[in-house]
Design a protein around this motif. Sequence first.
Motif, PDB file in Angstrom:
ATOM      1  N   PHE A 114      91.681  35.501  13.483  1.00  0.00           N
ATOM      2  CA  PHE A 114      92.076  35.515  12.080  1.00  0.00           C
ATOM      3  C   PHE A 114      93.596  35.647  11.933  1.00  0.00           C
ATOM      4  CE2 PHE A 114      87.866  36.900   9.867  1.00  0.00           C
ATOM      5  CZ  PHE A 114      87.350  35.639  10.120  1.00  0.00           C
ATOM      6  N   ASP A 115      94.233  36.350  12.875  1.00  0.00           N
ATOM      7  CA  ASP A 115      95.691  36.444  12.822  1.00  0.00           C
ATOM      8  C   ASP A 115      96.317  35.061  12.984  1.00  0.00           C
ATOM      9  OD1 ASP A 115      95.572  39.180  12.495  1.00  0.00           O
ATOM     10  OD2 ASP A 115      95.796  39.602  14.642  1.00  0.00           O
ATOM     11  N   SER A 116      95.737  34.253  13.859  1.00  0.00           N
ATOM     12  CA  SER A 116      96.241  32.889  14.061  1.00  0.00           C
ATOM     13  C   SER A 116      96.023  32.035  12.817  1.00  0.00           C
ATOM     14  CB  SER A 116      95.546  32.245  15.268  1.00  0.00           C
ATOM     15  OG  SER A 116      95.832  32.946  16.463  1.00  0.00           O
ATOM     16  N   ILE A 117      94.861  32.195  12.191  1.00  0.00           N
ATOM     17  CA  ILE A 117      94.575  31.405  10.990  1.00  0.00           C
ATOM     18  C   ILE A 117      95.512  31.809   9.852  1.00  0.00           C
ATOM     19  CG2 ILE A 117      92.822  30.836   9.264  1.00  0.00           C
ATOM     20  CD1 ILE A 117      90.703  31.238  11.412  1.00  0.00           C
ATOM     21  N   LYS A 118      95.770  33.102   9.717  1.00  0.00           N
ATOM     22  CA  LYS A 118      96.678  33.559   8.658  1.00  0.00           C
ATOM     23  C   LYS A 118      98.099  33.032   8.890  1.00  0.00           C
ATOM     24  CE  LYS A 118      94.059  37.781   7.629  1.00  0.00           C
ATOM     25  NZ  LYS A 118      94.048  39.272   7.687  1.00  0.00           N
ATOM     26  N   PRO A 237      86.756  19.077  12.084  1.00  0.00           N
ATOM     27  CA  PRO A 237      85.895  20.096  12.690  1.00  0.00           C
ATOM     28  C   PRO A 237      86.572  20.757  13.884  1.00  0.00           C
ATOM     29  CG  PRO A 237      85.156  17.890  13.300  1.00  0.00           C
ATOM     30  CD  PRO A 237      86.282  17.704  12.324  1.00  0.00           C
ATOM     31  N   PHE A 238      86.552  22.079  13.876  1.00  0.00           N
ATOM     32  CA  PHE A 238      87.195  22.896  14.910  1.00  0.00           C
ATOM     33  C   PHE A 238      86.080  23.518  15.747  1.00  0.00           C
ATOM     34  CE2 PHE A 238      91.077  25.475  15.951  1.00  0.00           C
ATOM     35  CZ  PHE A 238      90.488  26.374  16.829  1.00  0.00           C
ATOM     36  N   PHE A 239      86.030  23.189  17.052  1.00  0.00           N
ATOM     37  CA  PHE A 239      84.932  23.656  17.893  1.00  0.00           C
ATOM     38  C   PHE A 239      85.141  25.104  18.309  1.00  0.00           C
ATOM     39  CE2 PHE A 239      82.868  24.414  21.975  1.00  0.00           C
ATOM     40  CZ  PHE A 239      81.567  24.040  21.663  1.00  0.00           C
ATOM     41  N   TYR A 240      84.154  25.933  17.962  1.00  0.00           N
ATOM     42  CA  TYR A 240      84.166  27.338  18.370  1.00  0.00           C
ATOM     43  C   TYR A 240      82.734  27.778  18.669  1.00  0.00           C
ATOM     44  CZ  TYR A 240      84.498  32.398  18.370  1.00  0.00           C
ATOM     45  OH  TYR A 240      84.396  33.713  18.729  1.00  0.00           O
ATOM     46  N   MET A 241      82.548  28.410  19.825  1.00  0.00           N
ATOM     47  CA  MET A 241      81.232  28.936  20.191  1.00  0.00           C
ATOM     48  C   MET A 241      81.408  30.367  20.675  1.00  0.00           C
ATOM     49  SD  MET A 241      78.429  27.489  22.958  1.00  0.00           S
ATOM     50  CE  MET A 241      77.840  26.177  21.887  1.00  0.00           C
ATOM     51  N   PHE A 283      93.372  30.565  19.074  1.00  0.00           N
ATOM     52  CA  PHE A 283      93.370  29.441  18.154  1.00  0.00           C
ATOM     53  C   PHE A 283      94.743  28.795  17.973  1.00  0.00           C
ATOM     54  CE2 PHE A 283      89.370  30.389  15.368  1.00  0.00           C
ATOM     55  CZ  PHE A 283      88.585  30.335  16.512  1.00  0.00           C
ATOM     56  N   ASP A 284      95.814  29.441  18.441  1.00  0.00           N
ATOM     57  CA  ASP A 284      97.160  28.960  18.141  1.00  0.00           C
ATOM     58  C   ASP A 284      97.386  27.510  18.541  1.00  0.00           C
ATOM     59  OD1 ASP A 284      98.013  31.312  16.963  1.00  0.00           O
ATOM     60  OD2 ASP A 284      98.717  32.170  18.842  1.00  0.00           O
ATOM     61  N   SER A 285      96.983  27.143  19.758  1.00  0.00           N
ATOM     62  CA  SER A 285      97.256  25.804  20.266  1.00  0.00           C
ATOM     63  C   SER A 285      96.590  24.730  19.399  1.00  0.00           C
ATOM     64  CB  SER A 285      96.778  25.685  21.718  1.00  0.00           C
ATOM     65  OG  SER A 285      96.948  24.370  22.202  1.00  0.00           O
ATOM     66  N   LEU A 286      95.308  24.930  19.074  1.00  0.00           N
ATOM     67  CA  LEU A 286      94.593  23.920  18.291  1.00  0.00           C
ATOM     68  C   LEU A 286      95.057  23.893  16.838  1.00  0.00           C
ATOM     69  CD1 LEU A 286      90.950  24.133  19.692  1.00  0.00           C
ATOM     70  CD2 LEU A 286      92.599  22.273  19.975  1.00  0.00           C
ATOM     71  N   LEU A 287      95.418  25.051  16.296  1.00  0.00           N
ATOM     72  CA  LEU A 287      95.935  25.064  14.929  1.00  0.00           C
ATOM     73  C   LEU A 287      97.305  24.388  14.875  1.00  0.00           C
ATOM     74  CD1 LEU A 287      94.828  28.599  13.696  1.00  0.00           C
ATOM     75  CD2 LEU A 287      93.927  26.377  12.968  1.00  0.00           C
TER      76      LEU A 287
END
Length: 340
Positions: A114-118, A237-241, A283-287
């Motif tokens: 969530f820190d990366s998304i923010k 679409p962002f792949f997360y499992m 998530f930083d790289s993909l964002l």
Amino acid sequence: MTPEFNSKSPINPKFRSPRTALLLGAALLFAAIAPVALAQTPTLLVLRAMPAKAKKGETFTPLPALVQADIGEIKIGGKPAPITSVTPLLKGPNGLQLMVVLDSMQMIGGNGQFDSIKKFFSDMPPNVEIGVGYMLQGNVKITQPFTTDRKLAGDALIRKTMEEAANPKNDNGNPYQCLRQLAAHWPNGDPAKLRAVIMFTDGIIRGNGQPQGGDQLNPDVDGASQSMQRAGIVPYPFFYMDFPQIPNRSEGGQLEGQTNFSQLTADTGGEGLWEGQFSPSGFDSLLNKFYSVLASEAIVTVTAPGAPGKYQRLDVKAAKDDIKILGPDNVMIGNLIPKK
């Protein structure tokens, strides 16, 4: 006896002059084509360059944003659509509504995601509005309507515990059904603004999935794709499992989810975001890649041959041999959002 003619006598078609017949034929032809010629509607297209050897649905390193000289020809419904302007998506004159959709049956907020998304929110330019929603039982539950307040958007990110994610009440109910519902009920729809969605999920259909045909195309994904194109929404679409995996979530696998993503983006002009077949450690790289994708996209305004609200095939040819131009397979002329 020679017949007499007066002004009330009917004219014998045999004696009609060639000039009269020519003028009459031209008038009839103009009357037939005039309605078509007058139906010209400004339409926005989201387009970007891709390597000439790449295939639709594949991920690739973003190329520089398109300029008008890169575009050879655009056709809508098989008819030429003249270009009137080419502007950037980010920091351009058009507003972008970006809906961020999270999976209620996953613990996406763990490990600092969530820190990366923010941070990603804060990096967005002023012309981007952000909304937040959660996939729940085949719907997208909006927790934050579109806003330019980055803190409001960040505060709407709510982490699920493992117990909450495993609760059947929090099932997503099919990610692609959620996208179809979102397309039909896009919040605060404004025809003057562009629309995109980034969806954090593994892409696996665990319940109520339709059987795939011999061509291996998934009907659930195809239905979402058509709904996205009709509503003018570009999906990312962002792949997360989750790892460790949530209890009772063993159905399906990474390859299934990413195959579904590829099908969705091939039809819509979107981009799948993943690294290999496993969830990213952060998530930083993909964002950052997502930001680069948005920065590589151009808003191409054309004069579409047709009336507003017509759903037509889109064909775009590049003017250069080393690129192809990626966009949706179809476009709604006028980019109209149906009024509720």
